[in-house]
Design a protein around this motif. Sequence first.
Motif, PDB file in Angstrom:
ATOM      1  N   VAL A   1      -4.803 -24.948   5.538  1.00  0.00           N
ATOM      2  CA  VAL A   1      -4.774 -24.793   4.087  1.00  0.00           C
ATOM      3  C   VAL A   1      -3.459 -25.272   3.478  1.00  0.00           C
ATOM      4  CG1 VAL A   1      -6.478 -22.969   3.986  1.00  0.00           C
ATOM      5  CG2 VAL A   1      -4.098 -22.372   4.308  1.00  0.00           C
ATOM      6  N   GLY A   2      -2.372 -25.271   4.211  1.00  0.00           N
ATOM      7  CA  GLY A   2      -1.089 -25.738   3.684  1.00  0.00           C
ATOM      8  C   GLY A   2      -0.632 -24.910   2.504  1.00  0.00           C
ATOM      9  N   LEU A   3      -0.302 -25.574   1.412  1.00  0.00           N
ATOM     10  CA  LEU A   3       0.181 -24.879   0.215  1.00  0.00           C
ATOM     11  C   LEU A   3      -0.946 -24.361  -0.664  1.00  0.00           C
ATOM     12  CD1 LEU A   3       3.034 -27.328  -0.783  1.00  0.00           C
ATOM     13  CD2 LEU A   3       3.265 -25.137   0.354  1.00  0.00           C
ATOM     14  N   THR A   4      -2.168 -24.771  -0.401  1.00  0.00           N
ATOM     15  CA  THR A   4      -3.280 -24.384  -1.268  1.00  0.00           C
ATOM     16  C   THR A   4      -4.010 -23.145  -0.758  1.00  0.00           C
ATOM     17  OG1 THR A   4      -4.787 -25.847  -0.072  1.00  0.00           O
ATOM     18  CG2 THR A   4      -3.649 -26.752  -2.002  1.00  0.00           C
ATOM     19  N   GLY A   5      -3.444 -22.429   0.196  1.00  0.00           N
ATOM     20  CA  GLY A   5      -4.081 -21.226   0.719  1.00  0.00           C
ATOM     21  C   GLY A   5      -4.032 -20.091  -0.280  1.00  0.00           C
ATOM     22  N   PHE A   6      -4.984 -19.170  -0.162  1.00  0.00           N
ATOM     23  CA  PHE A   6      -5.080 -18.031  -1.062  1.00  0.00           C
ATOM     24  C   PHE A   6      -4.793 -16.761  -0.271  1.00  0.00           C
ATOM     25  CE2 PHE A   6      -7.699 -21.313  -2.895  1.00  0.00           C
ATOM     26  CZ  PHE A   6      -7.351 -21.280  -4.234  1.00  0.00           C
ATOM     27  N   ASN A   7      -3.827 -15.970  -0.743  1.00  0.00           N
ATOM     28  CA  ASN A   7      -3.525 -14.690  -0.111  1.00  0.00           C
ATOM     29  C   ASN A   7      -4.423 -13.628  -0.719  1.00  0.00           C
ATOM     30  OD1 ASN A   7      -1.427 -15.531   1.602  1.00  0.00           O
ATOM     31  ND2 ASN A   7      -0.010 -15.564  -0.134  1.00  0.00           N
ATOM     32  N   CYS A   8      -5.091 -12.873   0.131  1.00  0.00           N
ATOM     33  CA  CYS A   8      -5.973 -11.809  -0.322  1.00  0.00           C
ATOM     34  C   CYS A   8      -5.204 -10.488  -0.312  1.00  0.00           C
ATOM     35  CB  CYS A   8      -7.192 -11.730   0.606  1.00  0.00           C
ATOM     36  SG  CYS A   8      -8.393 -10.477   0.109  1.00  0.00           S
ATOM     37  N   ARG A   9      -5.721  -9.475  -0.980  1.00  0.00           N
ATOM     38  CA  ARG A   9      -5.090  -8.170  -0.974  1.00  0.00           C
ATOM     39  C   ARG A   9      -5.173  -7.497   0.392  1.00  0.00           C
ATOM     40  NH1 ARG A   9      -6.467  -5.043  -6.590  1.00  0.00           N
ATOM     41  NH2 ARG A   9      -5.497  -6.551  -7.980  1.00  0.00           N
ATOM     42  N   CYS A  10      -6.056  -7.959   1.233  1.00  0.00           N
ATOM     43  CA  CYS A  10      -6.127  -7.407   2.586  1.00  0.00           C
ATOM     44  C   CYS A  10      -4.996  -7.945   3.452  1.00  0.00           C
ATOM     45  CB  CYS A  10      -7.487  -7.694   3.218  1.00  0.00           C
ATOM     46  SG  CYS A  10      -7.860  -9.432   3.476  1.00  0.00           S
ATOM     47  N   GLY A  11      -4.249  -8.943   2.956  1.00  0.00           N
ATOM     48  CA  GLY A  11      -3.092  -9.445   3.666  1.00  0.00           C
ATOM     49  C   GLY A  11      -3.335 -10.717   4.441  1.00  0.00           C
ATOM     50  N   ASN A  12      -4.502 -11.285   4.364  1.00  0.00           N
ATOM     51  CA  ASN A  12      -4.825 -12.502   5.101  1.00  0.00           C
ATOM     52  C   ASN A  12      -4.785 -13.721   4.195  1.00  0.00           C
ATOM     53  OD1 ASN A  12      -5.261 -11.098   7.518  1.00  0.00           O
ATOM     54  ND2 ASN A  12      -7.340 -10.591   6.894  1.00  0.00           N
TER      55      ASN A  12
END
Length: 172
Positions: A120-131
């Motif tokens: 994903v590089g810089l376009t990754g999404f952080n979820c509230r579950c921490g992943n």
Amino acid sequence: MDHDQTGCEAAPEGPMLCVNNCGFFGSAATMNMCSKCHKDMMLKQEQATLAASSIGNIMNGSSSSSGVEPAIAANVEISVDSVEPKTISAQPLVASGSEENLEKKPKDGPKRCTNCNKRVGLTGFNCRCGNLFCAVHRYSDKHDCPFDYRTAGRDAIAKANPVVKAEKLDKI
């Protein structure tokens, strides 16, 4: 002629190089040295005075009377306090830096989606579950998120809107 009457000295003809020949320009305020060389020289002088005072304290502490020792100890404590924070702050940074490097080594690779392992590089999404997730798995229903959004929403609303109840009867 004008400066002779006022007592002012003439400005130097051009910029002066550092007396240590490091390639930077010096100034009269720093004894014709650049700021780095001047700072290094001041640090060396401070360490030399600290070493001399500690040697003097050791020599005087073994053969002097108790009336002289507190005055020497007070001087040594002041000079030690001015030098120790620099030393202490440098050592934990090195230790914590090495610990962080050990932890970061596995994470140096590319960032990947937790669900499909896609880069994903810089376009990754952080979820509230921490992943971290890709664009496809970023929503909570797409990756079976264990985070309870309903309870978090209720708590946020309860904090934002406190319960206000008026008394039924006015107190007299």
